[in-house]
Design an enzyme around this catalytic site. Structure first.
Site, PDB file in Angstrom:
ATOM      1  N   THR A  34       0.927  -1.332   0.005  1.00  0.00           N
ATOM      2  CA  THR A  34       0.072  -0.058  -0.068  1.00  0.00           C
ATOM      3  C   THR A  34       0.836   1.235  -0.041  1.00  0.00           C
ATOM      4  O   THR A  34       0.432   2.272  -0.654  1.00  0.00           O
ATOM      5  CB  THR A  34      -0.863  -0.054   1.410  1.00  0.00           C
ATOM      6  OG1 THR A  34      -0.143   0.094   2.329  1.00  0.00           O
ATOM      7  CG2 THR A  34      -1.987  -1.189   1.357  1.00  0.00           C
ATOM      8  N   TYR A  35       2.043   1.105   0.616  1.00  0.00           N
ATOM      9  CA  TYR A  35       3.003   2.418   0.809  1.00  0.00           C
ATOM     10  C   TYR A  35       3.622   2.611  -0.463  1.00  0.00           C
ATOM     11  O   TYR A  35       3.566   3.844  -1.162  1.00  0.00           O
ATOM     12  CB  TYR A  35       3.883   2.092   1.930  1.00  0.00           C
ATOM     13  CG  TYR A  35       4.770   3.303   2.017  1.00  0.00           C
ATOM     14  CD1 TYR A  35       4.377   4.324   2.648  1.00  0.00           C
ATOM     15  CD2 TYR A  35       6.244   3.051   1.711  1.00  0.00           C
ATOM     16  CE1 TYR A  35       5.434   5.443   2.812  1.00  0.00           C
ATOM     17  CE2 TYR A  35       7.169   4.176   2.007  1.00  0.00           C
ATOM     18  CZ  TYR A  35       6.676   5.374   2.545  1.00  0.00           C
ATOM     19  OH  TYR A  35       7.558   6.243   2.790  1.00  0.00           O
ATOM     20  N   ALA A  36       4.153   1.708  -1.309  1.00  0.00           N
ATOM     21  CA  ALA A  36       4.817   1.496  -2.404  1.00  0.00           C
ATOM     22  C   ALA A  36       3.822   1.867  -3.575  1.00  0.00           C
ATOM     23  O   ALA A  36       4.219   2.648  -4.361  1.00  0.00           O
ATOM     24  CB  ALA A  36       5.140   0.090  -2.722  1.00  0.00           C
ATOM     25  N   ALA A  37       2.512   1.524  -3.489  1.00  0.00           N
ATOM     26  CA  ALA A  37       1.450   1.956  -4.591  1.00  0.00           C
ATOM     27  C   ALA A  37       1.530   3.531  -4.341  1.00  0.00           C
ATOM     28  O   ALA A  37       1.268   4.286  -5.419  1.00  0.00           O
ATOM     29  CB  ALA A  37       0.451   1.329  -4.321  1.00  0.00           C
ATOM     30  N   LYS A  80       3.230   5.742  -3.093  1.00  0.00           N
ATOM     31  CA  LYS A  80       4.662   6.476  -3.368  1.00  0.00           C
ATOM     32  C   LYS A  80       4.878   6.730  -4.997  1.00  0.00           C
ATOM     33  O   LYS A  80       5.367   7.712  -5.429  1.00  0.00           O
ATOM     34  CB  LYS A  80       5.730   5.954  -2.821  1.00  0.00           C
ATOM     35  CG  LYS A  80       5.964   6.093  -1.315  1.00  0.00           C
ATOM     36  CD  LYS A  80       5.955   7.546  -0.902  1.00  0.00           C
ATOM     37  CE  LYS A  80       6.053   8.148   0.483  1.00  0.00           C
ATOM     38  NZ  LYS A  80       6.099   9.415   0.832  1.00  0.00           N
TER      39      LYS A  80
END
Length: 251
Positions: free
Chosen positions: A153-156, A158
């Site tokens: 979720t964080y990578a998406a 960012k």
């Protein structure tokens, strides 16, 4: 010194961690800084430290997930200082979970605190940044570039921020506005907590940094942000600046 003398900057998540490191670097270079943070207690403590160097700096307590309030942040800065030169979108909250455990609520947290505030604040700040030929600094992450385990979720969010930053660089360039990204590895409270919870994962990460250490909040990350906020970076836009000790080498 004084590379940001007379400039007005908004920094989200500016009460602690990387945000505070940047805020300290900015005020020491002469900027009037508006730190925006959810945590009122920490925000009030931090603004007192900033005001030692720049008495006009202010704190705004705000929940960035309440998107209806984002225009008000920009407006309060304009009402206070009459202009805006620099917007730094640093705040972001997320949960680390394995792919099969992620829920819609987890995605909502990451996008509502990271991606959407970045977008809406850029949109609201645009008319004022046109007037000052200002700077926008957004934040990406090695989690998105590497596809780090447990960080979907964080990578998406960012990587979505990286995408709109590149679009904005193209659209805002004709107005003299620079839009760039910092992708850091820093010795923040969040990373320190993560190191305690996931020591093996942390040691593996540290072993992949050629310079052999985490970045310091003010002297490493903050100084790069000062560079991107100053006229020294006038011919740089749409770029991801890796402030990670060499962990990732973009091509």
């Amino acid at each position: 010194m004084n590379r940001l003398d007379g400039k007005v900057a908004i920094i989200t998540g500016g009460a602690s961690g990387i945000g505070k490191g940047m805020a300290m670097a900015f005020v020491k270079e002469g900027a009037k800084v508006v730190i925006v943070d959810l945590n009122e207690e920490v925000g009030l403590q931090s603004i007192q430290e900033l005001q030692i160097y720049q008495p006009e700096s202010i704190f705004i307590q705000a929940n960035l997930a309440d998107h209806n309030k984002l225009q008000g942040i920009i407006q309060q800065a304009i009402d206070t200082f009459g202009k805006l030169d620099i917007l730094v979108n640093n705040a972001h909250a997320s949960r680390m979970k394995s792919f099969d455990q992620i829920t819609q609520e987890d995605f909502d947290l990451s996008f509502n605190t990271g991606f959407y505030p970045t977008f809406y604040l850029m949109q609201a700040a645009l008319p004022y940044l046109k007037e000052t030929k200002g700077k926008i600094i957004n934040f990406s992450s090695g989690a998105g570039l590497n596809g780090d385990v447990g960080q979907a979720t964080y990578a998406a969010a960012k990587e979505a921020i990286r995408a709109i930053t590149r679009v904005a660089a193209n659209e805002f360039g004709p107005f003299g506005i620079n839009v760039n990204l910092i992708s850091p590895i820093a010795n923040s409270p969040g990373v320190q907590k993560w190191a305690e919870e996931e020591p093996e994962y942390y040691r593996t990460m540290l072993s992949k940094i050629p310079l052999g250490r985490l970045g310091e909040l003010e002297s490493d990350i903050g100084r790069v942000a000062v560079f991107l906020a100053s006229e020294d970076s006038d011919y740089i836009t749409g770029q991801t600046i890796m402030v990670d000790g060499g962990a990732i080498k973009l091509r």
